[in-house]
Structure formats: structure tokens, C-alpha cells
Design an enzyme around this catalytic site. Structure first.
Site, PDB file in Angstrom:
ATOM      1  N   ARG A  37      39.753  83.921  54.234  1.00  0.00           N
ATOM      2  CA  ARG A  37      38.568  84.702  54.579  1.00  0.00           C
ATOM      3  C   ARG A  37      37.441  84.517  53.579  1.00  0.00           C
ATOM      4  O   ARG A  37      36.273  84.505  53.932  1.00  0.00           O
ATOM      5  CB  ARG A  37      38.937  86.189  54.678  1.00  0.00           C
ATOM      6  CG  ARG A  37      39.990  86.478  55.726  1.00  0.00           C
ATOM      7  CD  ARG A  37      40.644  87.819  55.488  1.00  0.00           C
ATOM      8  NE  ARG A  37      41.140  87.916  54.113  1.00  0.00           N
ATOM      9  CZ  ARG A  37      41.680  89.002  53.585  1.00  0.00           C
ATOM     10  NH1 ARG A  37      41.797  90.084  54.298  1.00  0.00           N
ATOM     11  NH2 ARG A  37      42.109  88.992  52.342  1.00  0.00           N
ATOM     12  N   LYS A  90      57.292  82.583  48.433  1.00  0.00           N
ATOM     13  CA  LYS A  90      58.228  83.656  48.146  1.00  0.00           C
ATOM     14  C   LYS A  90      57.459  84.935  47.849  1.00  0.00           C
ATOM     15  O   LYS A  90      56.333  84.839  47.381  1.00  0.00           O
ATOM     16  CB  LYS A  90      59.158  83.307  46.981  1.00  0.00           C
ATOM     17  CG  LYS A  90      58.516  82.810  45.704  1.00  0.00           C
ATOM     18  CD  LYS A  90      57.603  83.622  44.865  1.00  0.00           C
ATOM     19  CE  LYS A  90      57.953  84.990  44.440  1.00  0.00           C
ATOM     20  NZ  LYS A  90      56.935  85.531  43.478  1.00  0.00           N
ATOM     21  N   ASP A 168      58.122  91.012  42.106  1.00  0.00           N
ATOM     22  CA  ASP A 168      57.459  89.796  42.601  1.00  0.00           C
ATOM     23  C   ASP A 168      57.815  88.595  41.715  1.00  0.00           C
ATOM     24  O   ASP A 168      58.273  87.569  42.220  1.00  0.00           O
ATOM     25  CB  ASP A 168      55.942  89.985  42.706  1.00  0.00           C
ATOM     26  CG  ASP A 168      55.271  88.690  43.133  1.00  0.00           C
ATOM     27  OD1 ASP A 168      55.205  88.423  44.334  1.00  0.00           O
ATOM     28  OD2 ASP A 168      54.858  87.915  42.244  1.00  0.00           O
TER      29      ASP A 168
END
Ligand code: NAP
Length: 308
Positions: A37, A90, A168
Site C-alpha cells: 500500500r 514465519k 515473533d
């Protein structure tokens, strides 16, 4: 054979740092478009969104989804429905259960779905797996401590539900662990610390084991400044091995066995080309299931508020 024409979706940090150079260095695949975007690449076809790309994508064979995990399931579903092969950064999704229908969709459409675990392509991981396959393991300690402000600057999605917080990066350690140990592992206890103003943990301690009862401990921290720690120390009947630098270095009782510059993403793209050419998928959910179990089983505590 014509190269696979790939589009990157979500031109953010990891796409720029790793995907673009790895694609350029891999035979059999080329970057043909970007869907992002707020970002574009000189000389590469640009679309604002994946939907725009799919509406005009006859010459695109595959997409690499480098967006945050919370939006990836819908993107993967749309790309597979449009007949594209799909590479997932991932973690492969925001939940474990959302992956089943994607695997089925890939199978039904004869397309490849590749849930990547980049740390498994680190140079010392396979030598560590081979070493451990032949020796009794006594214990494992994981230390995965990094500075979120350096590696995830300004990323708000990582603190939102499904963003995983400190898991994460820590899921990379779990992806290595599940690759190198000879038996499946499971979570036995967990403690997660959540900043008062965030929906994802900033630190955690885990206990894990396997059916042989190996004690495995993990210490995870997102606020480590100075030297960063991505280490796995394993005691075996034949001494200690240490996998450090995220899997780039392997030391056995002080002797260096592997110490190489990482080229994880080149390994990922070589494997993707192989999977697409062979008409196969590769989706291993074990690391994500361990994270989900840590959230299921974990005690929670409150930490200081976090701001970038
Ligand atoms: P990032 O810098 O935030 O980039 C993700 C990009 O996705 C953004 O630049 C944004 O581009 C797009 N995006 C963000 N929110 C979106 C939304 N709601 N809908 C559609 N597009 C959206 O994040 P990153 O660090 O590259 O991480 C992306 C993935 O790679 C994560 O799963 C992460 O675990 C993994 N990864 C990161 C690292 C690392 O060191 N940072 C390392 C290995 C793997 P536009 O605004 O232009 O659309």
C-alpha cells in the site's frame, strides 16, 4: 524452463532486507511485481493491494506474503484461489487452525504452499541435527534475547493480538529446536509478561520436554540492548554443543564446527523453486503449536508499559 514469476506482498523490513536480495541470487525465480500500500520498487510492476494484483496477474505464478501474520490467511486464500503458489513468511498465520483449510486449498488447486521457517536454513542447523541424532541428550537451554526497537522499529502489529510479541523472534528458536531434536517436544510450563498497554508478551520463560523427559528451558526477552543473544546450549553424553548467532555458529566443547555467514533466505527460495517444480507443499506447524500452547498454559504477569 522459464523462471517462476513472483510477487512480493507487503514491502516492509524483511522483504527489503532479505527477500529481494535472495530472489535475485536464486536461479529459477524472479521478482515480477510488488503489492504494497505504501511502498514500491523502481523498475518493478506495482499494485497497491493483493486484490489489485490478482485482478491483473496472468503473468504472475507465485506470491511471497511478507505482511504481518494477522492478515496472511485471507491473502493466502485469495492467492491460492487465483491459482498462485504461496510462500508464507514465519509465523505461517495468527492461529494454528487457520492453516488446515489453506493446506487443503493448495492441494485441491495443485499449487504449492510453503510455510517458511528461515532459521531452519541457518548453516549450523543441519550439522547440529546430525550430531544430536546419534547422541543421548541431557538438557537444552534456549536464550533468545533481542532489542525490539532495533529489529522491529515502530511495528505496532507485533503488539496486537496475533502479533506474538517476543514470540515473533522466539518462534525461530522453536523452529530450530523442533528441527534438530530427534523426538517431538511439548510445552510443560510457561510464564508470560505483558506490558500494561499491550496485548502481546514482552518476555517469557518456557519449560518444555519430550517423551524421553529431556528438560528444556527457554528464556525470551524483547528488551535486550547491547550484544544480542540467539543461543541454544545442549548438554549431551558427548559434551556440550552451542548453536549461536541464530544458528550460524556451532561449537562442540570449545571447538568451532561451523561458523558461516548466514544465507537463510537463499535456502528458502531454492527450496520454494524445488517445491513448485515438484508440485509439492511444505507446511510444518510444530513451532506455531508450541507458541499457542505457551499462551494456553502460561501464567501471566504485568510488565512496565512499552512504547517505541
Ligand atoms: P513490516 O516491516 O511491518 O512489513 C510488513 C509490511 O506489510 C508493511 O510494510 C506493510 O506494507 C504491509 N502491511 C502491514 N500491515 C498490513 C495490513 N494490515 N494489511 C496489508 N498489508 C499490511 O514487518 P516485517 O518486519 O517485514 O515482518 C513481516 C513478517 O516477516 C512478520 O511475520 C515477521 O515475523 C517476519 N520476519 C521479520 C523479520 C525482521 O527481522 N523484521 C525477520 C524474519 C521474519 P504496506 O503498508 O506498504 O502495505
Amino acid at each position: 524452463m522459464a523462471p517462476i514469476r513472483l510477487a512480493i506482498v507487503g514491502l516492509g523490513k524483511i522483504a527489503r532486507d532479505q527477500h529481494i536480495p535472495a530472489i535475485a541470487a536464486t536461479e529459477g525465480i524472479e521478482l515480477a511485481a510488488v503489492a504494497s500500500r505504501n511502498a514500491a520498487l523502481d523498475g518493478v510492476a506495482h499494485f497497491a493491494t493483493l486484490d489489485d494484483l490478482l485482478a491483473d496477474s496472468a503473468d504472475i505464478d507465485a506470491v511471497a506474503l511478507c505482511t504481518p501474520p494477522q492478515v496472511r490467511r485471507a491473502q493466502a486464500e485469495a492467492a491460492l484461489a487465483a491459482g498462485k503458489h504461496v510462500l508464507l513468511e514465519k509465523p505461517p498465520g495468527a492461529t494454528v487452525s487457520e492453516l488446515g483449510p489453506l493446506v487443503a486449498a493448495a492441494e485441491a488447486s495443485g499449487r504449492t504452499l510453503f510455510a517458511t521457517w528461515h532459521s531452519r536454513f541457518a548453516p549450523a542447523v543441519e550439522p547440529a541435527r546430525t550430531f544430536l541424532a546419534e547422541r543421548a541428550i541431557r538438557s537444552v537451554i534456549i536464550e533468545w534475547k533481542e532489542d525490539v526497537r532495533v529489529w522491529h522499529p515502530g511495528q505496532e502489529w507485533i503488539w496486537e493480538p496475533g502479533g506474538l510479541g517476543v514470540f515473533d523472534p522466539a518462534i525461530n528458536a522453536l523452529s530450530i529446536l523442533t528441527q534438530i531434536l530427534p523426538r517431538p517436544v511439548f510445552v510443560t510450563k510457561a510464564h508470560l509478561a505483558f506490558p500494561t498497554n499491550r496485548d502481546a508478551p514482552i518476555a517469557a520463560e518456557l519449560g518444555l520436554s519430550d517423551v524421553a523427559g529431556i528438560p528444556i528451558r527457554a528464556e525470551l526477552d524483547f528488551l535486550q540492548t547491547g550484544p544480542q543473544t540467539w543461543d541454544i546450549r545442549i548438554e549431551t553424553e558427548a559434551g556440550q554443543i552451542v548453536l549461536s548467532s541464530g544458528g550460524a555458529r556451532l561449537v562442540h566443547d570449545g571447538a568451532v564446527l561451523v561458523d558461516e555467514k548466514e544465507a537463510e533466505y537463499r535456502g528458502i527460495y531454492a527450496r520454494f523453486v524445488e517445491l513448485v517444480r515438484g508440485g509439492r507443499s511444505d507446511v510444518d506447524l510444530a513451532p506455531l503449536a508450541l507458541v499457542a500452547d505457551a499462551f494456553l498454559l502460561g501464567r501471566r504477569s504485568i510488565a512496565e508499559p512499552f512504547e517505541y
